[in-house]
Write an enzyme that holds these catalytic residues in place. Structure first.
Site, PDB file in Angstrom:
ATOM      1  N   ASN A   1      75.351  19.493  69.352  1.00 51.31           N
ATOM      2  CA  ASN A   1      75.919  18.237  69.849  1.00 51.31           C
ATOM      3  C   ASN A   1      75.020  17.763  70.981  1.00 51.31           C
ATOM      4  OD1 ASN A   1      77.399  16.156  70.947  1.00 51.31           O
ATOM      5  ND2 ASN A   1      78.976  17.484  71.851  1.00 51.31           N
ATOM      6  N   TRP A   2      74.180  16.798  70.671  1.00 54.83           N
ATOM      7  CA  TRP A   2      73.196  16.342  71.668  1.00 54.83           C
ATOM      8  C   TRP A   2      73.831  15.544  72.810  1.00 54.83           C
ATOM      9  CZ3 TRP A   2      67.792  14.478  69.580  1.00 54.83           C
ATOM     10  CH2 TRP A   2      67.047  15.597  69.191  1.00 54.83           C
ATOM     11  N   LYS A   3      75.059  15.101  72.631  1.00 55.84           N
ATOM     12  CA  LYS A   3      75.723  14.249  73.631  1.00 55.84           C
ATOM     13  C   LYS A   3      74.848  13.013  73.884  1.00 55.84           C
ATOM     14  CE  LYS A   3      77.530  18.438  75.700  1.00 55.84           C
ATOM     15  NZ  LYS A   3      78.685  18.836  76.453  1.00 55.84           N
TER      16      LYS A   3
ATOM     17  N   HIS B   1      86.283  15.261  70.511  1.00 55.78           N
ATOM     18  CA  HIS B   1      85.609  16.022  71.570  1.00 55.78           C
ATOM     19  C   HIS B   1      86.316  15.778  72.907  1.00 55.78           C
ATOM     20  CE1 HIS B   1      82.561  17.564  74.267  1.00 55.78           C
ATOM     21  NE2 HIS B   1      81.992  18.158  73.231  1.00 55.78           N
TER      22      HIS B   1
ATOM     23  N   SER C   1      79.541  26.562  76.201  1.00 55.78           N
ATOM     24  CA  SER C   1      78.560  27.379  76.935  1.00 55.78           C
ATOM     25  C   SER C   1      77.914  28.489  76.093  1.00 55.78           C
ATOM     26  CB  SER C   1      79.205  27.973  78.191  1.00 55.78           C
ATOM     27  OG  SER C   1      79.551  26.941  79.095  1.00 55.78           O
TER      28      SER C   1
ATOM     29  N   GLY D   1      80.039  23.314  79.139  1.00 57.91           N
ATOM     30  CA  GLY D   1      79.033  23.040  80.163  1.00 57.91           C
ATOM     31  C   GLY D   1      79.245  23.765  81.479  1.00 57.91           C
TER      32      GLY D   1
ATOM     33  N   GLU E   1      85.237  15.421  75.780  1.00 56.36           N
ATOM     34  CA  GLU E   1      84.634  14.399  76.652  1.00 56.36           C
ATOM     35  C   GLU E   1      85.145  13.008  76.272  1.00 56.36           C
ATOM     36  OE1 GLU E   1      80.516  15.546  76.191  1.00 56.36           O
ATOM     37  OE2 GLU E   1      80.851  17.311  77.441  1.00 56.36           O
TER      38      GLU E   1
ATOM     39  N   GLU F   1      87.118  24.447  71.211  1.00 57.18           N
ATOM     40  CA  GLU F   1      86.321  24.303  72.425  1.00 57.18           C
ATOM     41  C   GLU F   1      87.247  24.250  73.639  1.00 57.18           C
ATOM     42  OE1 GLU F   1      82.206  22.530  71.440  1.00 57.18           O
ATOM     43  OE2 GLU F   1      83.522  20.882  71.946  1.00 57.18           O
TER      44      GLU F   1
END
Ligand code: PEP
Length: 252
Positions: free
Chosen positions: A11-13, A100, A213, A175, A102, A169
């Site tokens: 997942n490159w975000k 997700h 992570s 992160g 985020e 997750e």
């Protein structure tokens, strides 16, 4: 070493430009040369701005490409700044990450995520469906009830489970360099599989990945849990070396 199919999804975000194709190229070359190719599935979920370019540039494909969100609406519409599943599919996406944390933290609800999943499945995109508890919820021992609610409120029996991959997750792990205790993680993954089977009255177990992570050092810990079908890798997927080392070390 396991013989089961394992997913390694990046997942490159919000990362990358056209020059980042070199990362994709290196991972594709690694996949081409790697042993047991049919036993691992490598998918890179990149920004919408890059999917078409990467798809065109990859001559022979040993990896798959995906994106990180889509609008719920099918067809065109008055949704400024948004892109729907069909547009992403036409641009080259095979997978889409939905739910997700985020995006949940920016207001995405379980109900909205359900509409997005339905729309992605209608366009024949495969869905990487993220679920997980916050630190506060974990401390209050609410992990299982949160997961149950996320599953029940965003999925329906009619959805094609073959096209849905779960990614557990824990929000507190994304992160942060913090990972769950392995015994807790094992029972959570089992819980998700059983809960899905129970809720939708099916014998078919869904694929459940872990994300949060993951790096080339801690990956060997996770390989002891056979119930984990693969990994969703954020930060470390932005470097071909880190991403490839995770895969190599998983099979060591
Ligand atoms: C993610 O963004 O899905 C993720 C797991 O991030 P990280 O690996 O950086 O924790």
């Amino acid at each position: 070493m396991t013989n089961k199919l394992r997913y390694f999804i990046g997942n490159w975000k919000m990362f990358g430009d056209f020059g980042s194709f070199k990362i994709i190229h290196k991972i594709n070359q690694f996949s081409r040369k790697s042993k047991n190719q049919s036993k691992k599935k490598i998918i890179l979920c990149v920004p919408n701005t890059l999917i078409h370019f990467f798809k065109k540039k990859l001559k022979s494909k040993f990896i798959s490409l995906g994106v990180q969100n889509c609008h719920y609406h099918q067809g065109y519409g008055p949704f400024t700044g948004s892109v729907n599943a069909s547009m992403l599919k036409k641009a080259g996406a095979e997978f889409v990450i939905l739910g997700h944390s985020e995006n949940r933290s920016e207001g995405e609800t379980n109900q909205l995520i359900k509409k997005k999943i339905e729309s992605a499945l209608n366009e024949e995109l495969s869905v990487i469906f993220c679920i997980g508890e916050t630190l506060k919820e974990k401390k209050r021992a609410k992990t299982f009830s949160i997961l149950k609610n996320q599953i029940k409120s965003s999925l329906e029996k009619k959805f094609n489970v073959n096209k849905i991959i779960f990614a557990y997750e824990p929000v507190w792990s994304i992160g942060t360099n913090k990972i769950p205790k392995m015994n807790e993680l094992k029972s959570t993954i089992k819980f998700i599989k059983n809960e899905f089977k129970k809720t939708f009255k099916t014998k078919k177990s869904p694929k459940v990945l872990y994300g949060g992570s993951v790096n080339d050092k801690n990956i060997s810990l996770f390989s002891s849990i056979s119930e984990i079908d693969g990994f969703l890798i954020g930060g470390a997927s932005q470097s071909s070396k880190k991403f490839i080392d995770i895969i190599k070390n998983y099979y060591k």
